[in-house]
Motif scaffolding. Sequence first.
Motif, PDB file in Angstrom:
ATOM      1  N   SER A 128     -17.368 -34.770  -6.126  1.00 25.51           N
ATOM      2  CA  SER A 128     -18.298 -35.127  -7.197  1.00 25.51           C
ATOM      3  C   SER A 128     -17.726 -36.247  -8.057  1.00 25.51           C
ATOM      4  O   SER A 128     -18.464 -37.133  -8.494  1.00 25.51           O
ATOM      5  CB  SER A 128     -18.683 -33.903  -8.041  1.00 25.51           C
ATOM      6  OG  SER A 128     -17.550 -33.324  -8.652  1.00 25.51           O
ATOM      7  N   GLU A 171     -18.330 -39.401  -6.044  1.00 30.31           N
ATOM      8  CA  GLU A 171     -19.758 -39.769  -6.081  1.00 30.31           C
ATOM      9  C   GLU A 171     -20.137 -40.345  -7.437  1.00 30.31           C
ATOM     10  O   GLU A 171     -20.919 -41.294  -7.513  1.00 30.31           O
ATOM     11  CB  GLU A 171     -20.637 -38.564  -5.755  1.00 30.31           C
ATOM     12  CG  GLU A 171     -20.640 -38.183  -4.306  1.00 30.31           C
ATOM     13  CD  GLU A 171     -21.298 -39.219  -3.408  1.00 30.31           C
ATOM     14  OE1 GLU A 171     -22.196 -39.969  -3.854  1.00 30.31           O
ATOM     15  OE2 GLU A 171     -20.907 -39.288  -2.234  1.00 30.31           O
ATOM     16  N   PHE A 201     -24.548 -35.127 -10.219  1.00 35.42           N
ATOM     17  CA  PHE A 201     -23.134 -35.055  -9.856  1.00 35.42           C
ATOM     18  C   PHE A 201     -22.256 -34.792 -11.071  1.00 35.42           C
ATOM     19  O   PHE A 201     -21.235 -34.117 -10.963  1.00 35.42           O
ATOM     20  CB  PHE A 201     -22.682 -36.298  -9.089  1.00 35.42           C
ATOM     21  CG  PHE A 201     -23.006 -36.219  -7.635  1.00 35.42           C
ATOM     22  CD1 PHE A 201     -22.260 -35.414  -6.787  1.00 35.42           C
ATOM     23  CD2 PHE A 201     -24.073 -36.918  -7.101  1.00 35.42           C
ATOM     24  CE1 PHE A 201     -22.564 -35.308  -5.438  1.00 35.42           C
ATOM     25  CE2 PHE A 201     -24.387 -36.820  -5.753  1.00 35.42           C
ATOM     26  CZ  PHE A 201     -23.636 -36.016  -4.922  1.00 35.42           C
ATOM     27  N   MET A 226     -22.634 -31.114 -11.530  1.00 34.85           N
ATOM     28  CA  MET A 226     -21.901 -30.420 -10.477  1.00 34.85           C
ATOM     29  C   MET A 226     -20.397 -30.459 -10.763  1.00 34.85           C
ATOM     30  O   MET A 226     -19.701 -29.446 -10.644  1.00 34.85           O
ATOM     31  CB  MET A 226     -22.182 -31.058  -9.112  1.00 34.85           C
ATOM     32  CG  MET A 226     -21.445 -30.392  -7.961  1.00 34.85           C
ATOM     33  SD  MET A 226     -21.615 -31.282  -6.402  1.00 34.85           S
ATOM     34  CE  MET A 226     -23.371 -31.294  -6.174  1.00 34.85           C
ATOM     35  N   HIS A 227     -19.912 -31.624 -11.142  1.00 38.80           N
ATOM     36  CA  HIS A 227     -18.491 -31.784 -11.437  1.00 38.80           C
ATOM     37  C   HIS A 227     -18.080 -30.876 -12.600  1.00 38.80           C
ATOM     38  O   HIS A 227     -17.096 -30.137 -12.506  1.00 38.80           O
ATOM     39  CB  HIS A 227     -18.183 -33.247 -11.767  1.00 38.80           C
ATOM     40  CG  HIS A 227     -16.751 -33.504 -12.039  1.00 38.80           C
ATOM     41  ND1 HIS A 227     -15.817 -33.636 -11.047  1.00 38.80           N
ATOM     42  CD2 HIS A 227     -16.080 -33.640 -13.203  1.00 38.80           C
ATOM     43  CE1 HIS A 227     -14.633 -33.844 -11.574  1.00 38.80           C
ATOM     44  NE2 HIS A 227     -14.760 -33.851 -12.880  1.00 38.80           N
TER      45      HIS A 227
END
Length: 186
Positions: A120, A123, A158, A161-162
């Motif tokens: 992540s 990204e 992202f 998510m991270h």
Amino acid sequence: MSLRYALLGLLAEEPASGYDLTRKFERALRRYAWHAQHSQIYPELNRLATDGLVMVAAEGPRGRRAYAITDKGRSELRSWMLNPPDVFVVRHEFVLRLFLLSTLDADDARAVLRPIVEESARELATLQDSIATNDATTPPGALPAFGRLVAEYGLRSFQTMHDWAVWAMDQIDRASPTAPPDRPLG
């Protein structure tokens, strides 16, 4: 059914061959939105043509055909876009794995989460660069380029998510006597 609309949307941007559309799926959509294989795209293009939603705009060597969206196809795409389902049904294997994370011991759970933290972060960097480049070349007051809005969605997804993966690793470390002494999470 969404493959139909993904193809119509890509063709609304510009005419393209089945090969070109396959490449767009691989480069732009596969990781973030939708996966379609070469063997799915060609039959769907034929169905779209039969239904009058696309037409062959050009033919080239070795039977290469470039398809273009028709007015009927634009109307169908618009209708689909403006009439979303009441409830979106999601099949997301990644989230299912996260749901079942508690079935693993702490070390295995960390082994699942660590690549999420690292990937992540990569990204995020890639999307930030892409967005900066896009924004630098878009004239002030112009509509965002095709894909810019979804790039922002990807960036925020992202980031979430991270942040979640870092938080989850911290929760496991707090609850586990086998917490690793040093782990950079960035």
